[in-house]
Every structure is written in structure tokens, then in C-alpha cells.
Design a protein around this motif. Structure first.
Motif, PDB file in Angstrom:
ATOM      1  N   LYS A  38       0.807  -1.220   0.000  1.00 13.43           N
ATOM      2  CA  LYS A  38       0.000   0.000   0.000  1.00 13.43           C
ATOM      3  C   LYS A  38       0.835   1.262   0.000  1.00 13.43           C
ATOM      4  O   LYS A  38       0.320   2.343  -0.261  1.00 13.43           O
ATOM      5  N   GLY A  39       2.111   1.123   0.324  1.00 15.05           N
ATOM      6  CA  GLY A  39       2.955   2.304   0.447  1.00 15.05           C
ATOM      7  C   GLY A  39       3.491   2.779  -0.882  1.00 15.05           C
ATOM      8  O   GLY A  39       3.139   2.272  -1.951  1.00 15.05           O
ATOM      9  N   ILE A  40       4.362   3.794  -0.823  1.00 16.43           N
ATOM     10  CA  ILE A  40       4.990   4.379  -2.005  1.00 16.43           C
ATOM     11  C   ILE A  40       6.501   4.274  -1.830  1.00 16.43           C
ATOM     12  O   ILE A  40       7.050   4.668  -0.807  1.00 16.43           O
ATOM     13  N   PHE A  41       7.145   3.760  -2.857  1.00 15.97           N
ATOM     14  CA  PHE A  41       8.595   3.568  -2.830  1.00 15.97           C
ATOM     15  C   PHE A  41       9.202   4.366  -3.980  1.00 15.97           C
ATOM     16  O   PHE A  41       8.923   4.112  -5.145  1.00 15.97           O
ATOM     17  N   LEU A  91      10.489  -3.381  -6.288  1.00 14.86           N
ATOM     18  CA  LEU A  91      11.023  -2.293  -7.110  1.00 14.86           C
ATOM     19  C   LEU A  91      10.301  -0.987  -6.782  1.00 14.86           C
ATOM     20  O   LEU A  91       9.121  -1.009  -6.393  1.00 14.86           O
ATOM     21  N   PRO A  92      10.980   0.149  -6.950  1.00 13.94           N
ATOM     22  CA  PRO A  92      10.301   1.441  -6.738  1.00 13.94           C
ATOM     23  C   PRO A  92       9.183   1.636  -7.758  1.00 13.94           C
ATOM     24  O   PRO A  92       9.281   1.190  -8.901  1.00 13.94           O
ATOM     25  N   GLN A  93       8.132   2.334  -7.330  1.00 11.55           N
ATOM     26  CA  GLN A  93       7.108   2.749  -8.298  1.00 11.55           C
ATOM     27  C   GLN A  93       7.609   3.921  -9.141  1.00 11.55           C
ATOM     28  O   GLN A  93       7.152   4.128 -10.253  1.00 11.55           O
ATOM     29  N   LEU A  94       8.549   4.693  -8.566  1.00 10.73           N
ATOM     30  CA  LEU A  94       9.108   5.853  -9.260  1.00 10.73           C
ATOM     31  C   LEU A  94      10.587   5.969  -8.923  1.00 10.73           C
ATOM     32  O   LEU A  94      10.987   5.805  -7.776  1.00 10.73           O
ATOM     33  N   THR A  95      11.387   6.241  -9.952  1.00  9.51           N
ATOM     34  CA  THR A  95      12.812   6.513  -9.763  1.00  9.51           C
ATOM     35  C   THR A  95      13.123   7.891 -10.328  1.00  9.51           C
ATOM     36  O   THR A  95      12.849   8.162 -11.499  1.00  9.51           O
ATOM     37  N   ILE A  96      13.652   8.755  -9.482  1.00  9.08           N
ATOM     38  CA  ILE A  96      14.092  10.078  -9.900  1.00  9.08           C
ATOM     39  C   ILE A  96      15.551   9.973 -10.325  1.00  9.08           C
ATOM     40  O   ILE A  96      16.426   9.694  -9.508  1.00  9.08           O
ATOM     41  N   TYR A  97      15.808  10.181 -11.616  1.00 11.51           N
ATOM     42  CA  TYR A  97      17.160  10.116 -12.149  1.00 11.51           C
ATOM     43  C   TYR A  97      17.679  11.532 -12.354  1.00 11.51           C
ATOM     44  O   TYR A  97      17.262  12.246 -13.257  1.00 11.51           O
ATOM     45  N   ASP A 104      21.488   6.407 -18.488  1.00  9.72           N
ATOM     46  CA  ASP A 104      20.689   6.873 -19.620  1.00  9.72           C
ATOM     47  C   ASP A 104      19.941   5.713 -20.280  1.00  9.72           C
ATOM     48  O   ASP A 104      18.760   5.831 -20.641  1.00  9.72           O
ATOM     49  N   GLN A 105      20.623   4.593 -20.424  1.00  5.28           N
ATOM     50  CA  GLN A 105      20.008   3.420 -21.047  1.00  5.28           C
ATOM     51  C   GLN A 105      18.877   2.862 -20.182  1.00  5.28           C
ATOM     52  O   GLN A 105      17.833   2.436 -20.705  1.00  5.28           O
ATOM     53  N   LEU A 106      19.068   2.874 -18.877  1.00  4.28           N
ATOM     54  CA  LEU A 106      18.016   2.411 -17.964  1.00  4.28           C
ATOM     55  C   LEU A 106      16.780   3.302 -18.066  1.00  4.28           C
ATOM     56  O   LEU A 106      15.650   2.815 -18.039  1.00  4.28           O
ATOM     57  N   ALA A 107      17.009   4.611 -18.170  1.00  4.35           N
ATOM     58  CA  ALA A 107      15.883   5.546 -18.292  1.00  4.35           C
ATOM     59  C   ALA A 107      15.094   5.277 -19.571  1.00  4.35           C
ATOM     60  O   ALA A 107      13.860   5.380 -19.594  1.00  4.35           O
ATOM     61  N   THR A 108      15.797   4.921 -20.625  1.00  2.00           N
ATOM     62  CA  THR A 108      15.136   4.593 -21.892  1.00  2.00           C
ATOM     63  C   THR A 108      14.397   3.266 -21.797  1.00  2.00           C
ATOM     64  O   THR A 108      13.295   3.108 -22.330  1.00  2.00           O
ATOM     65  N   ARG A 109      14.985   2.328 -21.062  1.00  6.56           N
ATOM     66  CA  ARG A 109      14.404   0.984 -20.944  1.00  6.56           C
ATOM     67  C   ARG A 109      13.178   0.963 -20.028  1.00  6.56           C
ATOM     68  O   ARG A 109      12.272   0.152 -20.215  1.00  6.56           O
ATOM     69  N   HIS A 110      13.158   1.842 -19.023  1.00  2.00           N
ATOM     70  CA  HIS A 110      12.062   1.834 -18.037  1.00  2.00           C
ATOM     71  C   HIS A 110      11.412   3.222 -17.956  1.00  2.00           C
ATOM     72  O   HIS A 110      11.435   3.873 -16.900  1.00  2.00           O
ATOM     73  N   PRO A 111      10.802   3.704 -19.039  1.00  2.00           N
ATOM     74  CA  PRO A 111      10.279   5.080 -19.068  1.00  2.00           C
ATOM     75  C   PRO A 111       9.114   5.333 -18.117  1.00  2.00           C
ATOM     76  O   PRO A 111       8.902   6.468 -17.700  1.00  2.00           O
ATOM     77  N   GLN A 112       8.358   4.311 -17.769  1.00  2.00           N
ATOM     78  CA  GLN A 112       7.236   4.497 -16.847  1.00  2.00           C
ATOM     79  C   GLN A 112       7.707   4.679 -15.412  1.00  2.00           C
ATOM     80  O   GLN A 112       7.048   5.347 -14.617  1.00  2.00           O
ATOM     81  N   ARG A 113       8.841   4.087 -15.086  1.00  2.00           N
ATOM     82  CA  ARG A 113       9.354   4.155 -13.708  1.00  2.00           C
ATOM     83  C   ARG A 113      10.364   5.279 -13.530  1.00  2.00           C
ATOM     84  O   ARG A 113      10.361   5.964 -12.494  1.00  2.00           O
ATOM     85  N   ILE A 114      11.256   5.469 -14.493  1.00  2.00           N
ATOM     86  CA  ILE A 114      12.373   6.400 -14.331  1.00  2.00           C
ATOM     87  C   ILE A 114      12.065   7.736 -14.992  1.00  2.00           C
ATOM     88  O   ILE A 114      11.791   7.794 -16.193  1.00  2.00           O
ATOM     89  N   VAL A 115      12.129   8.802 -14.197  1.00  2.00           N
ATOM     90  CA  VAL A 115      11.932  10.162 -14.703  1.00  2.00           C
ATOM     91  C   VAL A 115      13.270  10.891 -14.643  1.00  2.00           C
ATOM     92  O   VAL A 115      13.868  11.035 -13.569  1.00  2.00           O
ATOM     93  N   ASP A 123       2.430  14.923  -8.717  1.00  2.00           N
ATOM     94  CA  ASP A 123       1.594  14.605  -9.886  1.00  2.00           C
ATOM     95  C   ASP A 123       1.352  13.107  -9.996  1.00  2.00           C
ATOM     96  O   ASP A 123       0.284  12.671 -10.455  1.00  2.00           O
ATOM     97  N   ARG A 124       2.328  12.313  -9.594  1.00  2.00           N
ATOM     98  CA  ARG A 124       2.227  10.852  -9.744  1.00  2.00           C
ATOM     99  C   ARG A 124       1.365  10.226  -8.626  1.00  2.00           C
ATOM    100  O   ARG A 124       0.599   9.301  -8.889  1.00  2.00           O
ATOM    101  N   PHE A 125       1.511  10.730  -7.410  1.00  4.15           N
ATOM    102  CA  PHE A 125       0.933   9.996  -6.269  1.00  4.15           C
ATOM    103  C   PHE A 125      -0.092  10.770  -5.451  1.00  4.15           C
ATOM    104  O   PHE A 125      -0.874  10.163  -4.709  1.00  4.15           O
ATOM    105  N   PHE A 126      -0.095  12.100  -5.496  1.00  2.00           N
ATOM    106  CA  PHE A 126      -0.927  12.854  -4.547  1.00  2.00           C
ATOM    107  C   PHE A 126      -1.884  13.808  -5.250  1.00  2.00           C
ATOM    108  O   PHE A 126      -1.760  14.102  -6.403  1.00  2.00           O
TER     109      PHE A 126
END
Length: 212
Positions: free
Chosen positions: A4-7, A132-138, A177-188, A209-212
Motif C-alpha cells: 500500500k505504500g509508495i517507494f 522495485l520502486p514505483q518511481l525513480t528520480i534520475y 541513460d540506457q536504464l531511463a530509456t528501458r524503463h520510461p514508466q518508472r524512471i523520470v 503529480d504521480r501519487f498525490f
């Protein structure tokens, strides 16, 4: 998973300002949600065992550490964090902010140490067991700028990995950079060359915007 939490994890090359930005974000959400609703953690670390592993990994005397040993130790520290902190806090519906996570292992050991990004990704899937995190800030920053920042602002806190070659750090940056391209829904991806306050506001807007 029925958590239920946010990671949220914070990633990027050395000197990108992850810790500074994450601390500001944590302060904001402690006021918004309550101090007891926010967990700040770092990697490797976050538990007693994980912090002991961190000491081994960053010991300047351990220059002869085998790359696979290094990768396994990071994964082991991460596993202990998942079991002791991340899964219980997520199950309790809390917000977790992590200074580095799996993507760092993929970038540093997979690319920087040439162990293979897919191999290190797979190794860590065993360690994290779906956490895994729901969101990754890169926080994206040119390598040379990051190195200059480290020399200027935390020269007394340089660890064994900070001292690696420019080629090593360039490989790490390319992997992020490659990870951000590979996981666009998770990595911003956020431009970390902007003024600190601008970066913080952009990150807060992204999370709200994503969670609240």
C-alpha cells in the motif's frame, strides 16, 4: 504485490545532488504526511547489517576487491534492507525515499565493472524479490561536472568508487541513460545542472503529480 505504500528511489552519477535533493523532499513530505510516515534510507546501508557491508565496500584498503564480490555485497546489503525495512514499511502504507537502489548496481557494477547490465539486473531481482520502486528520480549530470562538484564540496568524503577513472564514470552515466530509456514508466530524468531549488521543485512536482 499488494503493498500500500509508495517507494521512490533517487539515482544518478556521483555529484548529481541525490542526497541533498532527497533530504529536501523528505522534509517536505514529513510536513505533509507526518514524520512517522516517511522513511529515508541509503544504499548500501539502512540496517545494521547493511551498514556493516557498506563499510567493507567503501574501505579504501579494499582496492583488490573482485568485481563480482563487489556486486554480490551490494545485492546482499540490499536484500537485508528489503526484508528489514522496505517491505514492512510498504505494507504499513508509508512513503520510502531511497538514496540509490538496483539501478546503481546495474550502472556501477554492470557497466562500470563490465559485469553486464542484464546479469546484474537479474542478480538483483533475486535479492529484492519483486520490491522495485514505483518511481525513480534520475538526476542527470555530465560526468565532468559531477567530478568537479565532488572535488569542491565533499573532497573529505570521497570513497573507493569515487576515485575510479573518467572512463568508468562515463560508462556508469551511459548506463543510467540506457536504464531511463528501458524503463520510461518508472524512471523520470531530471536535469541536475539546474539550480538546486529548481531541481527540488521539479522533483516535488513529479512526485505530487504521480501519487498525490
Amino acid at each position: 504485490m499488494a503493498e500500500k505504500g509508495i517507494f521512490i528511489s533517487f539515482e544518478g552519477p556521483d555529484g548529481a545532488g541525490k542526497t541533498t535533493v532527497m533530504t529536501a523532499v523528505a522534509d517536505y513530505f514529513k510536513q505533509k504526511l507526518g514524520v512517522d510516515q516517511v522513511l529515508e534510507t541509503r544504499e548500501p546501508g539502512g540496517t545494521r547489517i547493511s551498514e556493516q557491508i557498506r563499510d567493507v565496500l567503501f574501505d579504501d584498503q579494499n582496492t583488490n576487491m573482485d568485481p563480482r564480490t563487489e556486486a554480490l555485497l551490494f545485492a546482499a546489503a540490499r536484500r537485508q534492507l528489503v526484508v528489514q525495512k522496505l517491505k514492512p514499511f510498504l505494507a504499513a502504507g508509508k512513503l520510502i525515499l531511497a538514496d540509490r537502489y538496483v539501478d546503481s548496481s546495474v550502472a556501477y557494477q554492470g557497466a562500470g565493472r563490465h559485469l553486464g547490465v542484464d546479469q546484474i539486473w537479474d542478480l538483483n531481482q533475486y535479492a529484492i524479490d519483486g520490491c522495485l520502486p514505483q518511481l525513480t528520480i534520475y538526476l542527470d549530470l555530465p560526468v565532468q561536472v559531477g567530478i568537479e562538484r565532488i572535488a569542491k564540496f565533499r573532497a573529505d568524503q570521497v570513497n573507493r568508487l569515487d576515485k575510479e577513472t573518467l572512463t568508468f564514470h562515463e560508462a556508469v552515466h551511459q548506463a543510467f541513460d540506457q536504464l531511463a530509456t528501458r524503463h520510461p514508466q518508472r524512471i523520470v530524468k531530471i536535469d541536475a545542472t539546474q539550480p538546486k531549488e529548481k531541481v527540488i521543485q521539479t522533483v516535488l512536482k513529479t512526485i505530487n503529480d504521480r501519487f498525490f
